[in-house]
Scaffold this motif. Structure first.
Motif, mmCIF file in Angstrom:
data_model
loop_
_atom_site.group_PDB
_atom_site.id
_atom_site.type_symbol
_atom_site.label_atom_id
_atom_site.label_comp_id
_atom_site.label_asym_id
_atom_site.label_seq_id
_atom_site.Cartn_x
_atom_site.Cartn_y
_atom_site.Cartn_z
ATOM 1 N N ALA A 158 -21.397 -31.004 112.954
ATOM 2 C CA ALA A 158 -22.383 -31.741 113.605
ATOM 3 C C ALA A 158 -22.920 -32.618 112.713
ATOM 4 O O ALA A 158 -23.622 -33.613 113.035
ATOM 5 C CB ALA A 158 -23.657 -30.597 114.029
ATOM 6 N N CYS A 190 -29.374 -23.281 113.566
ATOM 7 C CA CYS A 190 -30.040 -24.410 114.354
ATOM 8 C C CYS A 190 -31.407 -24.670 113.739
ATOM 9 O O CYS A 190 -31.691 -26.257 113.777
ATOM 10 C CB CYS A 190 -30.075 -23.957 115.949
ATOM 11 S SG CYS A 190 -28.879 -23.963 116.691
ATOM 12 N N LEU A 211 -27.322 -29.247 117.052
ATOM 13 C CA LEU A 211 -26.689 -28.380 117.995
ATOM 14 C C LEU A 211 -27.689 -27.667 118.971
ATOM 15 O O LEU A 211 -28.829 -27.486 118.510
ATOM 16 C CB LEU A 211 -26.224 -26.960 116.932
ATOM 17 C CG LEU A 211 -25.146 -27.134 116.006
ATOM 18 C CD1 LEU A 211 -24.891 -25.802 115.323
ATOM 19 C CD2 LEU A 211 -23.944 -27.577 116.503
#
Length: 501
Positions: free
Chosen positions: A95, A139, A181
């Protein structure tokens, strides 16, 4: 048998440093093969690098681990801690990649089955609660990093929220502008939360996409709470709903919910009727005497799974279950703990006899509820009632061998216990039965199944319960919650005694 391609992939990933150096020359369609080989051998370093450089638009964990032409093994029951941690860390690395080097759009982390014995080399599992906390913390870490504006990777996950990880889950789901994310909840299990906390996490989890919702131990709800929850949040795609004990019991007298315009159960049934995909419903340990028709009658989608254990059903409830539109579709039915009704055990004539889908009663009438007694003078089975039933749970009910022949369940028949045995039984009493008599009855029942052409039916006698990975994983938190509740009850009792003095 393994294909030559998989044997080659296994040989490559068994040398992690060589595998990492060779990825630039590997074709995109070989990555799934390398991933399964790495998962099989527990090569966490390779898994993390594979995810970081994943060249495809989708990564679906369950699909990659299931049997395929290259490797027939099913690895979905391996919740390997090292491998799953590597997956999440690899997703985070991917990511953060920039530009054309980042291809992944959807990462589906569902499909793992939690089992008691792990087949991975390390033998260490990362359960659903642990996977939730790992993903949530990852996250949160990514949200704190500066990044260029770009589309986040959508992560599909099965979330398990308790008081212990509530705050980090809320932080991970909460920001209006998600980090690299973005978590999408396909299923959510809630345990040891207050009603307000449950409502908050459900709103953040994206209820419009939620498929399964389990609200279980130590979430103290009553029918008023459930009514508000279903009305305020809404779950248009929900397939399965599990509510905690007493969740459908009437609100306390004098509470705002008890003074509502309509009865809470009627409102709950109306909200359930709006869920056009609902096929599984569990409302065990709620008092539903004479109310099953009110709850299930409005549903527009036939149920496949229904849990009414310890709901104090009466004969009208049982008659409705036999004649309602759900009967033709039910595959799993739990009617455990119904023995203690006034007048003795629930009448069994509405349940299947002589194999799934048979009952000694008149034909079904989906449009109405009529209680019919079993036909007298007829020993054979009646018309089909539950044609798709494959699992019937009737635990905690003292049954005779004659009743068992009709039910095809398999608890120890009460004939095998000493006359006058009390129910419910403690653990010692359950183990003291006539084994020889039990074996004779068991073989008799197996013969009935063979004659009915239903040797596929499996019957068992679960005296000690079954493995529950979620309870095992959060047992410490659950125990602490119960101790605190016990302490609070003692304090309230002490205050009441002082007031009486």
């Amino acid at each position: 048998m393994w294909s030559l391609r998989f044997i080659s992939a296994e040989a490559l990933v068994s040398r992690p440093r060589v595998a990492q150096q060779s990825l630039d020359g590997v074709a995109c369609n070989i990555y799934p093969l390398l991933f399964k080989a790495s998962y099989l051998l527990e090569q966490a370093e390779v898994i993390r690098v594979l995810l970081e450089h994943w060249p495809l638009e989708e990564f679906r964990l369950g699909a990659l681990l299931r049997p395929n032409a290259d490797h027939p093994g099913d690895l979905r029951d391996r919740a390997c801690r090292a491998c799953l941690e590597a997956c999440v860390r690899g997703l985070a690395d991917h990511a953060l990649r920039s530009g054309a080097r980042r291809r992944l759009e959807v990462a589906d982390l569902t499909g793992i089955r939690d089992v008691q014995v792990q087949g991975c080399p390390c033998g260490k599992a990362l359960g659903r609660w642990g996977r939730t906390e790992l993903l949530a913390r990852t996250c949160c870490e990514l949200q704190a990093l500066p990044r260029a504006a770009r589309r986040p990777v959508e992560v599909l996950a099965d979330i398990f929220v308790t008081g212990g990880n509530f705050e980090v889950v809320v932080r991970a789901l909460g920001p209006a502008s998600p980090g690299p994310l973005r978590v999408r909840c396909l299923s959510l299990r809630a345990d040891s939360l207050r009603p307000g906390q449950l409502l908050r996490v459900l709103r953040l989890a994206g209820p419009s996409e939620l498929r399964r919702l389990e609200v279980v131990h130590n979430v103290r709800l009553h029918a008023g709470h459930v009514r508000e929850l279903l009305a305020q949040v809404g779950f248009p795609r929900l397939v399965a709903l599990t509510l905690p004990a007493k969740a459908l019991d009437a609100p306390p007298a004098g509470s705002p919910a008890a003074r509502g315009e309509a009865a809470p159960l009627t409102c709950i049934a109306r909200e359930l009727s709006h869920m056009t995909q609902l096929t599984e419903l569990s409302v065990a340990f709620s008092t539903l005497t004479g109310k099953v028709q009110k709850l299930l009658g409005p549903l527009k989608t036939p149920l496949r799974v229904l849990d009414l254990a310890n709901c104090s059903l009466n004969r009208a409830d049982m008659a409705f279950l036999a004649d309602c539109a759900h009967a033709a579709h039910l595959e799993v039915l739990d009617l455990s703990g119904q023995w203690a009704l006034p007048g003795g055990p629930v009448s069994l004539h509405v349940l299947p006899a002589a194999g799934p889908g048979r009952a000694a009663a008149e034909g079904p009438d989906p449009g109405g509820v009529r209680h019919r007694g079993p036909p007298r003078g007829r020993a054979g089975p009646g018309p089909e009632r539950l044609p798709r039933l494959r699992e019937l749970r009737f635990l905690g009910n003292p049954l005779s061998a004659r009743a068992l022949r009709r039910l095809f369940a398999f608890p120890v028949p009460k004939d095998c216990y000493p006359e006058g045995s009390a129910y419910p039984q403690d653990e010692l009493a359950m183990s003291e039965f006539d084994q020889q008599k039990y074996d004779v009855i068991a073989e008799d029942l197996r013969a009935v199944l063979r004659r009915a052409g239903r040797e596929d039916v499996r019957v068992s006698t679960p005296l000690s319960g079954s493995f529950d990975p979620d309870i095992q994983e959060t047992s410490n938190e659950l125990g602490a919650f119960l101790l605190q509740a016990f302490r609070t009850a003692l304090e309230n009792f002490s205050k009441a005694l002082k007031q009486m003095e």
